[in-house]
Design an enzyme around this catalytic site. Structure first.
Site, PDB file in Angstrom:
ATOM      1  N   LYS A  57       0.839  -1.200   0.000  1.00 17.10           N
ATOM      2  CA  LYS A  57       0.000   0.000   0.000  1.00 17.10           C
ATOM      3  C   LYS A  57       0.874   1.250   0.000  1.00 17.10           C
ATOM      4  O   LYS A  57       0.612   2.213  -0.715  1.00 17.10           O
ATOM      5  CB  LYS A  57      -0.946  -0.025   1.217  1.00 17.10           C
ATOM      6  N   GLN A 101      -5.098  -1.914   9.365  1.00 16.45           N
ATOM      7  CA  GLN A 101      -4.926  -3.234   8.751  1.00 16.45           C
ATOM      8  C   GLN A 101      -5.536  -4.316   9.649  1.00 16.45           C
ATOM      9  O   GLN A 101      -5.246  -4.385  10.837  1.00 16.45           O
ATOM     10  CB  GLN A 101      -3.424  -3.489   8.510  1.00 16.45           C
ATOM     11  N   ASP A 124     -11.605   2.164   3.548  1.00 13.09           N
ATOM     12  CA  ASP A 124     -11.926   0.741   3.389  1.00 13.09           C
ATOM     13  C   ASP A 124     -13.416   0.545   3.118  1.00 13.09           C
ATOM     14  O   ASP A 124     -13.837  -0.504   2.642  1.00 13.09           O
ATOM     15  CB  ASP A 124     -11.612  -0.018   4.693  1.00 13.09           C
TER      16      ASP A 124
HETATM   17  N1  GUN Z   1      -6.940  -7.220   5.709  1.00 12.80           N
HETATM   18  C1  GUN Z   1      -7.163  -7.976   4.610  1.00 12.80           C
HETATM   19  N2  GUN Z   1      -7.775  -7.242   3.658  1.00 12.80           N
HETATM   20  C2  GUN Z   1      -7.952  -6.002   4.178  1.00 12.80           C
HETATM   21  C3  GUN Z   1      -8.532  -4.804   3.670  1.00 12.80           C
HETATM   22  O1  GUN Z   1      -9.027  -4.723   2.535  1.00 12.80           O
HETATM   23  N3  GUN Z   1      -8.494  -3.726   4.527  1.00 12.80           N
HETATM   24  C4  GUN Z   1      -7.969  -3.793   5.762  1.00 12.80           C
HETATM   25  N4  GUN Z   1      -8.006  -2.698   6.513  1.00 12.80           N
HETATM   26  N5  GUN Z   1      -7.438  -4.895   6.260  1.00 12.80           N
HETATM   27  C5  GUN Z   1      -7.423  -5.984   5.464  1.00 12.80           C
END
Ligand code: GUN
Length: 291
Positions: A57, A101, A124
């Site tokens: 990211k 996350q 998200d």
């Molecule tokens: N963990 C696995 N996929 C995601 C996601 O799309 N967003 C977040 N915040 N955590 C994750």
């Protein structure tokens, strides 16, 4: 004579590059107006997979020109410490997107943490307010993985309206919002899950089959309708260290009309959509500033 037509490979990596290039140009223009999109990513603990996702990211932010800030917090972080950190980011005008996350360590209440994020910064699209907006078809931020899948379908000229879509998996991150986005695009939608009776019978109805379970080899050739479009959200680490989706790719590609590979299918799209959501949040925040 039998002619075997192998499926078209839906190249998510290529589309993600296209989207990131579009965003790079858009961000360049925003910066000329003094708007610099900013994303904060919070990582609690040291889960190896999460560390890799967070690093990807950060790299994507650098590629498109988003200011990123990664906050690494210890495994022992308390609920309150995390909430205080989020509140500071909620107040920070330079931060337009906040991503925590997941999964979080077991002692932390994940729902409460998601609810503590300012919904306007929830890139998200996990906050109940944004989930609600999604379900009534309003708002400009969409959950990243499902939005990425819609983009793969659209950019490959795959019709969604009127199609029978079956989503396997009912998680809050993928399955449920995926079904909602497909519905918003006028598909006929079924959600199948671990309690579904006769899964193969259900999946065989699909013109578009999306598997988001996390079980390697779950979707076999006999579960797929001839010429269906198959989207694989699974990311399963095999014993030999290789990454595999939920779909038996080699078998299913012989019968499907199009299929996403793992890796290189849905994964890169999730990150591209996170970049898009951050830009959208920055644009909306600026509108509010000058209202
Ligand atoms: N963990 C696995 N996929 C995601 C996601 O799309 N967003 C977040 N915040 N955590 C994750």
């Amino acid at each position: 004579m039998t002619i075997i037509m192998s499926a078209k490979i839906l190249d998510g990596k290529k589309i993600a590059l296209e989207i990131k290039e579009e965003l790079r140009l858009e961000i360049k223009k925003l910066k000329e107006k003094g708007i610099v999109p900013g994303l904060a990513v919070i990582l609690v603990g040291s889960d190896p997979a999460s560390k890799i996702y967070v690093a990807s990211k950060k790299k994507a932010c650098e590629e498109v020109g988003i200011n990123s800030k990664v906050l690494e917090m210890s495994e022992n972080t308390t609920q309150q410490e995390l909430e205080v950190t989020i509140e500071k980011l909620n107040q920070d005008e330079k931060i337009h997107g906040i991503l925590v996350q997941l999964p979080l360590p077991g002692h932390i209440d994940e729902e409460k943490i998601i609810e503590s994020i300012d919904p306007k910064k929830d890139v998200d699209c996990f906050h109940p307010e944004n989930v609600g907006k999604l379900s009534i078809g309003v708002g400009n931020i969409f959950p990243c993985t499902p939005a990425g899948i819609i983009e793969i379908l659209k950019r490959n000229d795959i019709e969604i309206a009127g199609q029978e879509c079956v989503v396997v998996g009912r998680s809050n991150i993928v399955g449920k919002p995926m079904a909602m986005l497909l519905l918003n695009n006028n598909a006929t939608v079924t959600i199948a899950h671990s309690k579904t009776k006769n899964l193969a019978e259900v999946t065989k109805r699909a013109d578009i089959l999306i598997s988001a379970v996390g079980k390697a080899g779950l979707i076999t050739k006999d579960m797929v309708k001839k010429r269906a479009v198959v989207v694989d959200v699974g990311m399963n680490r095999l014993e030999n260290g290789k990454l595999a989706g939920d779909v038996d790719f080699d078998q299913v590609k012989e019968i499907a009309s199009a299929i996403t590979p793992v890796p290189g299918g849905v994964g890169p799209m999730t990150i591209a959509m996170l970049m898009r959501n951050t830009v959208e949040a920055a644009k909306s925040s600026n509108l509010r500033t000058y209202e």
